[in-house]
Design an enzyme around this catalytic site. Structure first.
Site, PDB file in Angstrom:
ATOM      1  N   CYS A  71     -60.551 -65.064 -66.254  1.00 11.83           N
ATOM      2  CA  CYS A  71     -60.268 -64.030 -65.360  1.00 11.83           C
ATOM      3  C   CYS A  71     -59.297 -63.331 -65.610  1.00 11.83           C
ATOM      4  O   CYS A  71     -58.192 -63.223 -64.758  1.00 11.83           O
ATOM      5  CB  CYS A  71     -60.057 -64.741 -63.870  1.00 11.83           C
ATOM      6  SG  CYS A  71     -61.544 -65.872 -63.601  1.00 11.83           S
ATOM      7  N   GLU A  72     -59.371 -62.447 -66.512  1.00 13.99           N
ATOM      8  CA  GLU A  72     -58.527 -61.173 -66.898  1.00 13.99           C
ATOM      9  C   GLU A  72     -59.272 -60.327 -67.546  1.00 13.99           C
ATOM     10  O   GLU A  72     -60.091 -60.477 -68.543  1.00 13.99           O
ATOM     11  CB  GLU A  72     -57.374 -62.000 -68.171  1.00 13.99           C
ATOM     12  CG  GLU A  72     -56.701 -62.871 -67.552  1.00 13.99           C
ATOM     13  CD  GLU A  72     -55.267 -62.645 -66.755  1.00 13.99           C
ATOM     14  OE1 GLU A  72     -54.924 -61.470 -66.834  1.00 13.99           O
ATOM     15  OE2 GLU A  72     -54.425 -63.547 -66.436  1.00 13.99           O
TER      16      GLU A  72
END
Ligand SMILES: *Cc1c(COP(=O)(O)O)cnc(C)c1O
Length: 428
Positions: free
Chosen positions: A355-356
């Protein structure tokens, strides 16, 4: 030259089909070629034969015990940057007496450990550090062998995060101050033995010029220190670059013939030998990336494909926790399907599950139009790949495999979830 190539429509490492490894071990998994590492090491050692040269492999590039063990068997020394790396060398059957210890932030505990293990030399980065080593050696009643890293102000023409030889970064002691500092060591630090001089101007250098420039600039100082302090070695550092863009093709001699501008080990040796031979010093080299970078790929599976408004995405099961180079310093890795594709390629972003937004392995890349379930090989993954991996997003560390001819061996089992949390505990 590396040993990854398509054979009968499937990518192989040496004589092993990568699909077999992915099937047996799962993905993501790093796959190293023993032949590639050993061949390049032998080529470097042979090319440098006219010098009294010694390879001190930079452990941080890839520190798997099996890799260290096979290097130790070939008479390689090691350049370490922590007490943990020294422990690893000993654990892998290596010899501390051929270890040099670099880095700007050595702790007292690490210095004591390195002194107890009789390492070859501390490569120091500041006067403060030298005074601390002097104090500790005095307490222990020993003499600590030291060299200082000189910063020669040479632009390595590499990415700003991996250039180290200019006056704007934290590494080394300025060339204008180095003579004064050696005089201070000799006069004021009785528990130090000045053994050498060190430099390292950056990483992933693809031209000869910065190496040559730095050697020319520092040579007179090395000679002077030999006369004044009897230094026995000069370490010229590491930094020799590898092929990222063009990696797969560079497994064949024709590619090298067609790219005469490429830096080869032979050209590197031929350029530096005449400059170094007249000094009559032992020469250390600290290659990390060059010995392992092109010797491994990361196998990863395509999980999903997604067509966004503006882009195609291939979502894979390897993330920036497995290989952080693209996110950290715009590292480029070729990505090829293990099963060869012959149809039209597409342009896509190859992204991981983390989640980046920075979690990508390639952007706007022309790549085979792979489907979910297909295995991909991310090339040039041997250096600063696994050694920089983390468990971010609670993703267990990947497995590592070493190929040797038609055999392969697991050299790191995939981390289990239990192992991942084993050191965590609730408050009393
Ligand atoms: C990282 C490092 C190396 C190795 O650099 P490569 O680019 O991997 O060859 C060598 N010497 C020192 C002091 C380093 O910090």
């Amino acid at each position: 030259m590396h040993s990854f190539a398509y054979r009968n429509g499937s990518m192989h490492c040496e004589d092993v089909n990568l699909a077999d490894i992915a099937g047996a071990v799962g993905t993501p998994v790093f796959v190293y070629s023993r032949k590639t590492i050993m061949d390049d090491l032998a080529e470097l050692q042979q090319a440098l034969a006219p010098l009294d040269a010694h390879v001190a492999y930079a452990v941080k590039a890839c520190s798997n015990k099996a890799i260290l063990h096979m290097m130790a068997q070939r008479g390689v020394g090691f350049d370490i940057v922590s007490g943990g790396e020294l422990w690893r060398i000993i654990n892998a059957g290596g010899d501390p007496s051929v270890c040099t210890y670099a880095g700007v932030g050595k702790t007292e505990q690490e210095i004591r450990y390195a002194l107890e293990q009789n390492i070859y030399c501390f490569n120091c980065e500041s006067e403060n550090e030298l005074r601390e080593i002097n104090r500790i050696a005095g307490e222990m009643g020993v003499k600590a062998p030291v060299a200082v890293r000189v910063n020669p102000h040479v632009d390595a023409h590499t990415h700003k995060y991996i250039t180290t030889g200019t006056n704007e970064n934290k590494f080394g002691v300025d060339i204008t101050r180095i003579e004064e500092l050696y005089a201070i060591i000799a006069a004021e630090m009785p528990h130090l033995h000045i053994r050498g001089l060190q430099m390292h101007i950056g990483s992933q250098l693809t031209e000869l010029e910065p190496f040559v420039k730095a050697i020319r600039k520092v040579s007179p100082i090395a000679l002077k220190f030999k006369e004044l302090y009897g230094i026995e070695f000069w370490s010229i550092g590491g930094g020799i670059g590898i092929v990222y863009d063009g990696c797969l093709a560079s497994g064949k001699q024709e590619w090298w013939d067609a790219h005469p501008e490429q830096l080869t080990l032979r050209k590197f040796a031929e350029a530096i030998i005449p400059l170094l031979q007249p000094l009559g010093l032992k020469i250390l080299l600290e290659p990390g990336r060059r010995l392992v970078g092109n010797a491994a790929c990361l196998l990863t599976t395509c999980l999903y494909v997604k067509k966004g408004e503006a882009k195609n995405f291939k979502i894979i099961d390897a993330g920036m926790n497995d290989i952080i180079r693209p996110a950290l310093y715009e590292g480029y890795h070729e990505i090829w399907p293990v099963k060869e594709h012959r149809e039209q390629s597409i342009v896509a972003d190859i992204v991981g599950p983390i989640c980046e937004s920075g979690d990508f392995q390639a952007q706007n890349r022309e790549i085979a139009d792979v489907k979910p379930g297909e295995v991909l090989a991310e090339m040039s993954a041997g250096a600063y790949g696994f050694s920089m991996a983390s468990t971010y997003n609670s993703r267990p560390l990947a497995a590592e495999v070493l190929v040797d001819g038609n055999k392969w061996h697991i050299i790191r089992r995939r981390q289990t979830l239990e192992q991942m949390v084993a050191d965590e505990c609730l408050p009393e």
